[in-house]
Design an enzyme around this catalytic site. Structure first.
Site, short mmCIF file in Angstrom:
data_model
loop_
_atom_site.label_atom_id
_atom_site.label_comp_id
_atom_site.label_asym_id
_atom_site.label_seq_id
_atom_site.Cartn_x
_atom_site.Cartn_y
_atom_site.Cartn_z
N CYS A 101 -0.47 4.10 2.19
CA CYS A 101 -0.29 3.86 3.63
C CYS A 101 1.14 4.14 4.08
CB CYS A 101 -0.62 2.41 3.97
SG CYS A 101 -2.23 1.83 3.42
N ASP A 102 2.12 3.74 3.27
CA ASP A 102 3.49 3.68 3.75
C ASP A 102 4.51 4.55 3.02
OD1 ASP A 102 2.68 1.80 5.63
OD2 ASP A 102 2.99 0.12 4.27
N CYS A 142 0.84 -1.19 0.00
CA CYS A 142 0.00 0.00 0.00
C CYS A 142 0.88 1.25 0.00
CB CYS A 142 -0.92 -0.01 1.22
SG CYS A 142 -1.88 1.51 1.40
#
Length: 314
Positions: free
Chosen positions: A138-139, A135
């Site tokens: 997300c990261d 992701c």
């Protein structure tokens, strides 16, 4: 609980939310069950350009899904946040058991979506959250000014590589073929981005490091040559993001609902499965194109089929 819903929707991605919207507008008593965040995979997509009628710039998956959820709730959809543990789909009244309660409905729409397929290299499981991710939204911020690698060659892989380029010093797409599968418009953006490079005809064989991801062995599929890639000494690590397809979230329905050998649910053009009163929509079903627009269409069709079944309109 004693209430029997007209329809219970399993999943709150674009397919489930569109189904909820259409079912609610048809004045059907509707329940949507979702264990995680609304939107499924699209919720972690930074930029969407191909959903009709949306803002051309500045539209994220999260913002699009938020509006979908608001629409569904406006028309009376009830919501439950819980994990489904067991289903009973063969009776006239379907039973959905969750970590919270047991729910019953006359019809069920399976819109459970799919999840990211692992890269498949040795050591992968040891470094999830320690350099390996699926992701970018997300990261990505964890890899600001680092080098990152993206495995895949489709729309998702290239789009996520472009997003990562906003943070990373350099992004290298590792693709097992000699040309990308992403849409041409997306490829053009990638090739025009000075931070993005492509490592052709290659697969990741193994990853390694001391507690965090620090190196990997990459194999050229044509020559068989193995290249060892290690993190810059100053960085001490790099990021590896996998975007090589999905696995359907259909395990709960095996043995009851017909599926193909990969676990994708078989449904006709009106989203009927082999079980009366059970419909399928979105990425969990067999289809030629998995996009937000097709998921939403699936959900709308499934809900309208239920409305017609209940009212007797054919």
């Amino acid at each position: 609980m004693d209430k029997i819903y007209d329809v219970i929707i399993l999943g709150a991605g674009p397919a489930g939310l569109a189904a909820g919207l259409y079912a609610g507008r048809s004045r059907l008593s509707t329940l949507i069950i979702e264990k995680g965040q609304d939107g499924g995979q699209i919720a972690i997509t930074d930029e969407i350009e191909n959903y009709p009628g949306q803002r051309v710039e500045g539209e994220s998956g999260a913002s699009l899904v938020e509006r979908m959820a608001q629409q569904a709730e406006k028309f009376g959809c009830e919501r439950v946040s819980a994990t489904i543990t067991e289903v009973e789909l063969l009776g006239e009244v379907k039973v959905i058991k969750t970590t919270k309660e047991e729910y019953r409905g006359k019809n069920v729409i399976i819109a459970t979506g799919a999840h990211s397929r692992p890269i498949g290299c040795k050591g992968e499981a040891d470094y999830v959250g320690k350099g390996v991710s699926y992701c970018a939204t997300c990261d990505a911020n964890f890899f600001e000014d680092f080098e990152v690698y993206v495995v895949g060659g489709g729309d998702s892989a290239v789009e996520e590589a472009l997003y990562l380029s906003k943070f990373a010093r350099k992004v290298t797409i590792i693709h097992r073929r000699n040309e990308l599968r992403a849409a041409k418009s997306i490829q053009e953006k990638a090739f025009a981005n000075p931070k993005v490079e492509v490592l052709w005809d290659s697969v990741v064989e193994e990853i390694f490091g001391e507690d965090i991801l620090q190196g990997m062995a990459v194999k050229n599929v044509k020559t068989g040559e193995i290249t060892k890639i290690e993190a810059d000494e100053e960085d001490g690590m790099f990021g590896l993001f996998g975007f090589i397809g999905t696995i359907p979230n259909s395990e709960l329905f095996k043995g009851v609902i017909d599926m193909d050998e990969r676990g994708y649910i078989i449904g006709d053009e009106d989203m009927h499965t082999n079980v009366d009163g059970v419909y399928v929509a979105g990425d969990v079903r067999i289809k030629s194109l998995r996009q937000v627009v097709t998921a939403a269409a699936d959900g709308a069709i499934a809900a309208i089929q239920i409305e017609r079944k209940i009212t007797g309109y054919v």
